[in-house]
Write a protein that holds these residues in place. Structure first.
Motif, mmCIF file in Angstrom:
data_model
loop_
_atom_site.group_PDB
_atom_site.id
_atom_site.type_symbol
_atom_site.label_atom_id
_atom_site.label_comp_id
_atom_site.label_asym_id
_atom_site.label_seq_id
_atom_site.Cartn_x
_atom_site.Cartn_y
_atom_site.Cartn_z
ATOM 1 N N LEU A 147 0.834 -1.199 0.000
ATOM 2 C CA LEU A 147 0.000 0.000 0.000
ATOM 3 C C LEU A 147 0.870 1.251 0.000
ATOM 4 O O LEU A 147 0.556 2.243 -0.673
ATOM 5 C CB LEU A 147 -0.924 0.004 1.232
ATOM 6 N N ARG A 148 1.978 1.212 0.763
ATOM 7 C CA ARG A 148 2.885 2.356 0.788
ATOM 8 C C ARG A 148 3.508 2.568 -0.594
ATOM 9 O O ARG A 148 3.622 3.699 -1.076
ATOM 10 C CB ARG A 148 3.977 2.130 1.845
ATOM 11 N N LEU A 149 3.889 1.464 -1.263
ATOM 12 C CA LEU A 149 4.456 1.581 -2.598
ATOM 13 C C LEU A 149 3.414 2.088 -3.591
ATOM 14 O O LEU A 149 3.717 2.877 -4.483
ATOM 15 C CB LEU A 149 5.007 0.225 -3.051
ATOM 16 N N GLY A 150 2.166 1.634 -3.422
ATOM 17 C CA GLY A 150 1.104 2.070 -4.311
ATOM 18 C C GLY A 150 0.780 3.541 -4.173
ATOM 19 O O GLY A 150 0.214 4.155 -5.084
ATOM 20 N N ALA A 151 1.145 4.121 -2.994
ATOM 21 C CA ALA A 151 0.870 5.539 -2.756
ATOM 22 C C ALA A 151 2.064 6.422 -3.100
ATOM 23 O O ALA A 151 2.069 7.602 -2.771
ATOM 24 C CB ALA A 151 0.490 5.735 -1.282
ATOM 25 N N ALA A 152 3.072 5.849 -3.738
ATOM 26 C CA ALA A 152 4.245 6.641 -4.118
ATOM 27 C C ALA A 152 3.867 7.664 -5.177
ATOM 28 O O ALA A 152 2.814 7.583 -5.821
ATOM 29 C CB ALA A 152 5.348 5.725 -4.628
ATOM 30 N N SER A 153 4.743 8.625 -5.368
ATOM 31 C CA SER A 153 4.518 9.657 -6.384
ATOM 32 C C SER A 153 4.281 9.010 -7.750
ATOM 33 O O SER A 153 5.024 8.119 -8.164
ATOM 34 C CB SER A 153 5.743 10.568 -6.467
ATOM 35 N N PRO A 154 3.225 9.443 -8.473
ATOM 36 C CA PRO A 154 2.975 8.891 -9.817
ATOM 37 C C PRO A 154 4.199 9.014 -10.725
ATOM 38 O O PRO A 154 4.444 8.140 -11.559
ATOM 39 C CB PRO A 154 1.808 9.738 -10.333
ATOM 40 N N LYS A 155 4.970 10.063 -10.546
ATOM 41 C CA LYS A 155 6.173 10.247 -11.350
ATOM 42 C C LYS A 155 7.173 9.125 -11.069
ATOM 43 O O LYS A 155 7.785 8.569 -11.999
ATOM 44 C CB LYS A 155 6.809 11.604 -11.041
ATOM 45 N N LEU A 156 7.338 8.772 -9.792
ATOM 46 C CA LEU A 156 8.271 7.704 -9.439
ATOM 47 C C LEU A 156 7.746 6.346 -9.887
ATOM 48 O O LEU A 156 8.523 5.478 -10.314
ATOM 49 C CB LEU A 156 8.529 7.705 -7.936
ATOM 50 N N ILE A 157 6.432 6.133 -9.783
ATOM 51 C CA ILE A 157 5.840 4.881 -10.252
ATOM 52 C C ILE A 157 6.091 4.724 -11.751
ATOM 53 O O ILE A 157 6.428 3.635 -12.235
ATOM 54 C CB ILE A 157 4.323 4.848 -9.952
ATOM 55 N N ALA A 158 5.940 5.818 -12.499
ATOM 56 C CA ALA A 158 6.198 5.768 -13.943
ATOM 57 C C ALA A 158 7.651 5.429 -14.227
ATOM 58 O O ALA A 158 7.962 4.628 -15.128
ATOM 59 C CB ALA A 158 5.822 7.110 -14.574
ATOM 60 N N LEU A 159 8.570 6.019 -13.449
ATOM 61 C CA LEU A 159 9.995 5.716 -13.611
ATOM 62 C C LEU A 159 10.284 4.256 -13.280
ATOM 63 O O LEU A 159 11.134 3.616 -13.918
ATOM 64 C CB LEU A 159 10.828 6.637 -12.711
ATOM 65 N N TYR A 160 9.561 3.717 -12.309
ATOM 66 C CA TYR A 160 9.730 2.310 -11.933
ATOM 67 C C TYR A 160 9.215 1.394 -13.040
ATOM 68 O O TYR A 160 9.845 0.390 -13.379
ATOM 69 C CB TYR A 160 8.999 2.059 -10.615
ATOM 70 N N ARG A 161 8.077 1.752 -13.623
ATOM 71 C CA ARG A 161 7.507 0.933 -14.697
ATOM 72 C C ARG A 161 8.451 0.852 -15.896
ATOM 73 O O ARG A 161 8.603 -0.199 -16.514
ATOM 74 C CB ARG A 161 6.165 1.512 -15.150
ATOM 75 N N GLU A 162 9.099 1.972 -16.203
ATOM 76 C CA GLU A 162 9.975 1.999 -17.373
ATOM 77 C C GLU A 162 11.386 1.516 -17.072
ATOM 78 O O GLU A 162 12.224 1.401 -17.960
ATOM 79 C CB GLU A 162 10.016 3.409 -17.970
ATOM 80 N N GLY A 163 11.670 1.211 -15.786
ATOM 81 C CA GLY A 163 12.965 0.649 -15.422
ATOM 82 C C GLY A 163 14.039 1.659 -15.106
ATOM 83 O O GLY A 163 15.202 1.287 -14.914
ATOM 84 N N THR A 164 13.676 2.956 -15.014
ATOM 85 C CA THR A 164 14.676 3.975 -14.684
ATOM 86 C C THR A 164 15.145 3.846 -13.238
ATOM 87 O O THR A 164 16.313 4.079 -12.923
ATOM 88 C CB THR A 164 14.090 5.383 -14.926
#
Length: 629
Positions: A147-164
């Protein structure tokens, strides 16, 4: 052609035709919990088991072996009947391997970010962490982490999805739930984007829960007062960080002032509250002395001392006392301590400091006499014609008024001194008493002159060079000094009688304490004490000094006070290979904190504190025998 039909669980068996040859045993419990909560979301792929060309009534599962294991686990737990119908995809001959391959290859694994978002969506609908945990077969702690990870900044989640950024970095950012702060730290990162650096930057303005101020106040009291705690759900070693430092400092001072009020009620002339203990601040230290006891009190004291000594002997070889024994020992010590009290005169002109101890406990240092209050101290008469400073009051017999010239008096007393020296040399036991007497007098009595020996117990103050509060050596010395100070007679004139009455072991212990306080191995620039410092190395080897037991390298004690190359050198020496490279580009404060963490368990010492292997420490045979005795 394939068809769907229900087959009872007890007729399903694993198959060796499943293309997944390597079968993990982990996650079966979680899968079983999911099936129990949501049902079987995907049918099993099966084919009949044949005996020759004849079907025998059982079916092998060629797709869904883990689901079958989970179903069997539910049956074992009595959560599912063995005869429960299970929807199965019945494959014809020749289709088994193809179906198994399609099920395992065509399927795309759910991205972790999608899982975090899904958990957050459930939580937003009012499903609690415990319920989510039960439905998916994981712990509530895992749910809270996701839940804490799901509430991370959308910008950081996007960076995580793309592997940055990777999962470890995302977890580090989630130390705080402030999305703006997460993004601010990300933008401020330079080359080093390690999770350690991210956490360092997020907490640079915070105070760890383990800080002594936080321990004194208590996290619960801090939160009750409105303070926020930033907790790291992904680091089991970290209990969190206090965000409102100003609030914490206010609560600390309130607690110290509250304690100071109680201490002032004891009658002290002054009581000061401060976070740090200002050492003796030029003050002289006095200690409680044993008050006059009644006959019954004396008996109870002797009984308590005997029981305390018996416990100490019985558990001498035990590292940690049993809880009940420790409590009993504390009770006996409290009974012994109750027989001691500060002299009323000392209380009327003395004071106390109330501060925060090294371990976060309340620290109260009583019995400090300021220099300006010493002048008000009246000179008390002692016994046997001595004043409180041990000076002879009547010099008539020494020359004045005796009819002898000063020169003759000096001549005669020189002969007497020579004879006394020779006789004392032939009485080593008395010489030891005399040495302890003069050392103890100079150590425990202000302006002591009550000995004819010219031995000097000169102790160099170490506080101007280092903070020793709360260190193992500092605490041990202070406790031993107070223990002896409590036993000293109130008047210096009675000191000889006290010292002479000690048994051999006690006499040697007091002697060692007084001598130890004269050691000065502080290295100063251009002080010309090369031989003395060399002797300090010999002495250290002789007593097998282990500095790792007394000193630990921390940001405050070492790393924050040396250059970055020296920090890196220390990490290379004391930590696994490659660790130094992970901090090489950090700024000095972050590098110092990281070095402290990396070397926390290493017992690393800077070269100046290491044992001098080249020194040939010699302990005389007679000294060895004395120690052995």
């Amino acid at each position: 052609m394939t068809i769907i039909r229900d087959i009872t669980l007890d007729k399903l068996v694993p198959s060796d035709r499943n293309v997944r040859r390597t079968r993990g045993k982990t996650g079966i419990g979680e899968l079983a919990a999911s099936i129990a909560a949501h049902g079987l979301l995907q049918s099993l792929a099966v084919r009949p088991v044949l005996n020759g060309k004849r079907q025998i009534g059982t079916y092998e599962v060629i797709g869904g072996g883990r689901r079958l294991a989970a179903l069997r686990l539910l049956a074992k737990r009595k959560q599912l009947r063995k005869s429960a119908p299970i929807p199965c995809l019945l494959a014809e001959e020749g289709e088994a391997e193809e179906l198994s391959l399609a099920e395992n290859v065509v399927r795309e694994q759910l991205h972790p970010a999608d899982e975090y978002a899904a958990f957050a969506g459930l939580h937003a609908k009012g499903v609690g962490a415990e319920d989510i945990a039960a439905r998916f077969g994981v712990t509530a702690k895992v749910v809270r982490q996701r839940l804490r990870l799901g509430a991370a900044s959308p910008k950081l989640i996007a960076l995580y999805r793309e592997g940055t950024i990777n999962l470890d970095q995302l977890m580090a950012f989630c130390l705080t739930d402030d999305q703006a702060r997460q993004e601010q730290v990300y933008e401020a990162l330079a080359w080093n984007k390690s999770p350690q650096m991210i956490r360092q930057m997020l907490t640079e303005q915070h105070v760890a829960v383990t800080d002594r101020r936080a321990v004194l106040v208590g996290v619960e009291a801090y939160e009750t007062a409105g303070g926020a705690v930033m907790r790291d759900l992904f680091d089991e070693r970290c209990d969190g960080y206090l965000a409102d430092v100003a609030l914490l400092d206010r609560l600390v001072m309130e607690k110290l002032e509250q304690a100071a009020v109680e201490v002032r009620a004891e009658g002290w002339k002054w009581v000061e509250a401060s976070v740090d203990y200002p050492h003796d601040n030029g003050c002289r230290r006095v200690y409680p002395v044993q008050r006059k006891l009644t006959k019954n009190e004396r008996k109870r004291l002797e009984k308590a001392e005997a029981q305390s000594e018996a416990i100490a002997i019985e558990y001498e070889a035990v590292d940690e006392l049993p809880e009940d024994v420790s409590a009993r020992l504390d009770s006996l010590q409290a009974e012994i301590d109750a027989t001691f009290a500060f002299n009323a005169e000392d209380v009327s002109r003395g004071g106390a400091f109330v501060c925060v101890g090294h371990d976060g406990a309340l620290r109260i240092e009583r019995g400090l006499i300021r220099p300006e209050d010493e002048a008000q101290r009246p000179k008390r008469k002692g016994k046997a014609g001595l004043s409180s400073d041990g000076q002879q009051e009547n010099d008539d017999e020494q020359g004045e008024g005796s009819g002898h010239s000063d020169k003759l008096v000096a001549d005669l007393t020189a002969h007497r001194t020579a004879a006394l020296r020779d006789t004392l040399a032939q009485n080593p036991d008395v010489a030891l008493v005399a040495a302890v007497h003069v050392l103890a007098g100079q150590t425990f009595y202000l302006g002591f002159h009550g000995s004819c020996l010219t031995v000097q117990a000169q102790s160099t103050g170490l506080e101007r060079h280092a903070t020793l509060d709360g260190t193992p050596a500092g605490k041990s010395i202070a406790a031993r000094h107070e223990q002896w100070a409590r036993q000293m007679p109130g008047d210096a004139a009675d000191l000889w009688r006290f010292v002479a009455s000690l048994d051999h072991d006690s006499l040697m212990a007091l002697f060692a304490h007084c001598v130890s306080l004269t050691v000065d191995a502080v290295k100063l620039p251009r002080d010309g004490r090369r031989e003395a410092l060399a002797h300090a190395d010999v002495l250290a080897q002789t007593v097998n000094l282990d500095m790792a037991a007394y000193w630990t390298a921390t940001s405050a004690s070492y790393f924050g006070r040396v250059t970055k190359p020296l920090i890196l050198e220390a990490v290379r020496e004391g930590s696994p290979a490659g660790e130094a490279q992970s901090i090489v580009d950090m700024k000095k404060p972050a590098m110092a904190e990281s070095a402290e963490r990396l070397l926390a368990e290493s017992k690393w010492l800077p070269s100046i504190l290491r044992a001098r292997q080249s020194v040939d420490a010699v302990m005389p045979e007679t000294a060895e025998k004395a120690v052995a005795a």
